[in-house]
Design an enzyme around this catalytic site. Structure first.
Site, PDB file in Angstrom:
ATOM      1  N   LEU A 238       0.875  -1.158   0.000  1.00 34.26           N
ATOM      2  CA  LEU A 238       0.000   0.000   0.000  1.00 34.26           C
ATOM      3  C   LEU A 238       0.920   1.217   0.000  1.00 34.26           C
ATOM      4  CD1 LEU A 238      -3.108   0.267   0.160  1.00 34.26           C
ATOM      5  CD2 LEU A 238      -2.870   0.559   2.617  1.00 34.26           C
ATOM      6  N   SER A 239       0.839   2.043  -1.040  1.00 29.20           N
ATOM      7  CA  SER A 239       1.809   3.118  -1.227  1.00 29.20           C
ATOM      8  C   SER A 239       1.644   4.224  -0.197  1.00 29.20           C
ATOM      9  CB  SER A 239       1.679   3.705  -2.631  1.00 29.20           C
ATOM     10  OG  SER A 239       1.924   2.723  -3.611  1.00 29.20           O
ATOM     11  N   ASP A 240       2.706   5.002  -0.046  1.00 27.52           N
ATOM     12  CA  ASP A 240       2.693   6.181   0.819  1.00 27.52           C
ATOM     13  C   ASP A 240       1.513   7.070   0.416  1.00 27.52           C
ATOM     14  OD1 ASP A 240       3.197   8.945   1.606  1.00 27.52           O
ATOM     15  OD2 ASP A 240       5.190   8.277   2.203  1.00 27.52           O
TER      16      ASP A 240
END
Length: 395
Positions: free
Chosen positions: A97-99
């Site tokens: 889950l990206s920043d």
């Protein structure tokens, strides 16, 4: 209990909005703020996650507070290691889950308008796809994920939230022609070349936004505009790091694939310090990645001194050429160099470093890329006429 849970979620989103606003330098647009509340980030996390920094595992059932904090921290969260396979190898992140700040920055860069059709490459846990679907409507969003298990979980989570975009398990490099043409294409995995199918499936004037990677450094974004003739052109933007597109991985290991006992390297000396070349300076590293193409680096640590890098290795991802650079020892002002193969990699590095200095130490935002109708990639500095490297799309 439901009211308490809902307020806890809203408080977490408010905290996330404050962090994103600070990063962006301006308020989050109302349509994206609404999406952040409607598509809660924690809903896309599995029970077992890993920290992005050191891959420390955290299981929700064992540490619910730590799990929740990770869900709403301004950091990426690893949601899969080793492609989901049971292995004795050290864990390697393969889905995440990206920043959240990078996610919102990239969504802003798309300049979305109502009615636009979007293709996403790399569904991952599905949060980015969910935000797009809430903003545009599920019928306008298509997302492709290479991993079957990741695809299934993302699709299920989206449906639980009342969202029904087209979520496909397949090779994102080939796009999804059934839904073409798209006004926008966004990647949530890194690319080393622009797949021609993505350009062909984007309408003229449409935008393609891809995290960018080179074997030397994976840290940047590429924003292309597609032309009427089917070419695409745009600039690089700094500061992002994404997992590499699985179809573009090299998987090369130094002592397994590159260096062999029968090799007889050419020996020379250099006064250019290896540490200066390989230091963590993103503007130089990005330039070397552009100039050198398929060349990567690795340090060989001194076994007698903890944490001290002894030798810098360079190698091409096709394993045909390599170089090693060592400090020459006490009483010497230089470094010893060994080079093998059809390319003299250290010579190329020294030339690229000198060019970078002469060009006033450019960073990613001064570079651009033109992809021709035949798939050739031309990298340029400041303007498309100032080509600094030309290569075919497979390099």
């Amino acid at each position: 209990m439901t009211d308490e849970r809902n307020e806890s979620e809203r408080a977490a989103v408010r905290g996330l909005l404050r962090a994103i606003t600070k990063y962006l330098g301006h308020d989050v647009a109302p349509e994206w703020e609404s999406a952040l509340y409607a598509v809660p980030r924690h809903r896309f996390l599995p029970d077992l996650i890993w920290s992005a920094d050191d891959l420390t595992p955290c299981r929700r059932t064992d540490d619910p507070a730590g799990w929740w904090a990770a869900a709403y921290a301004e950091n990426p969260v690893v949601t899969q290691v080793n492609d989901g396979q049971e292995t004795d190898d050290d864990p390697v992140p393969t889905s995440s889950l990206s920043d959240p700040s990078i996610v919102l920055r990239m969504l802003e860069m798309l300049e979305l308008r109502p009615g636009m059709k979007v293709l996403e490459i790399g569904t991952g846990p599905g949060w980015n796809c969910g935000l797009l679907s809430h903003r545009l409507g599920s019928d306008l969003v298509t997302s492709i994920e290479v991993d079957p298990a990741v695809t299934a979980r993302a699709r299920a989570t989206l449906h639980e939230l009342g969202l029904s975009p087209v979520v496909v398990c397949g090779d994102g490099n080939r796009g999804w022609p059934s839904g073409a043409r798209y006004a926008r294409v966004i990647g949530t995995c890194a690319f080393r070349s622009v797949p021609p199918d993505l350009i062909a499936q984007t309408e003229p004037g449409g935008l393609i936004l891809l995290p960018w990677d080179s074997p030397w450094l994976g840290w940047g974004l590429l924003l292309l505009t597609v032309a009427e003739d089917g070419s695409a052109e745009g600039r690089f933007h700094p500061h992002s790091a994404f997992m590499l597109n699985r179809r573009q991985r090299s998987g090369v290991r130094l002592y397994r694939d590159v260096v062999r006992d029968e090799h007889v390297p050419q020996e020379s000396c250099t006064e250019l310090p290896a540490h200066d070349i390989a230091e963590d300076r993103w503007d130089l590293a990005f330039t070397l990645g552009v100039q050198l193409g398929n060349v990567w680096k690795a340090w060989d640590d001194d076994p007698n001194v903890d944490g001290v890098a002894r030798r810098l290795w360079l190698a091409t991802t096709d394993t045909r050429s390599w170089a090693a650079v060592d400090w020459a020892g006490e009483g010497s002002n230089g470094f010893s160099v060994w080079q093998h193969g059809e390319r003299r990699l250290w010579d190329e590095v020294a030339k690229a470093h000198a060019w970078w200095l002469d060009s006033k130490e450019p960073g990613p935002d001064r570079f651009g890329l033109t992809v021709s109708t035949t798939g050739d990639h031309r990298y340029w500095l400041d303007n498309p006429e100032n080509v600094v490297r030309a290569s075919d799309q497979t390099s």
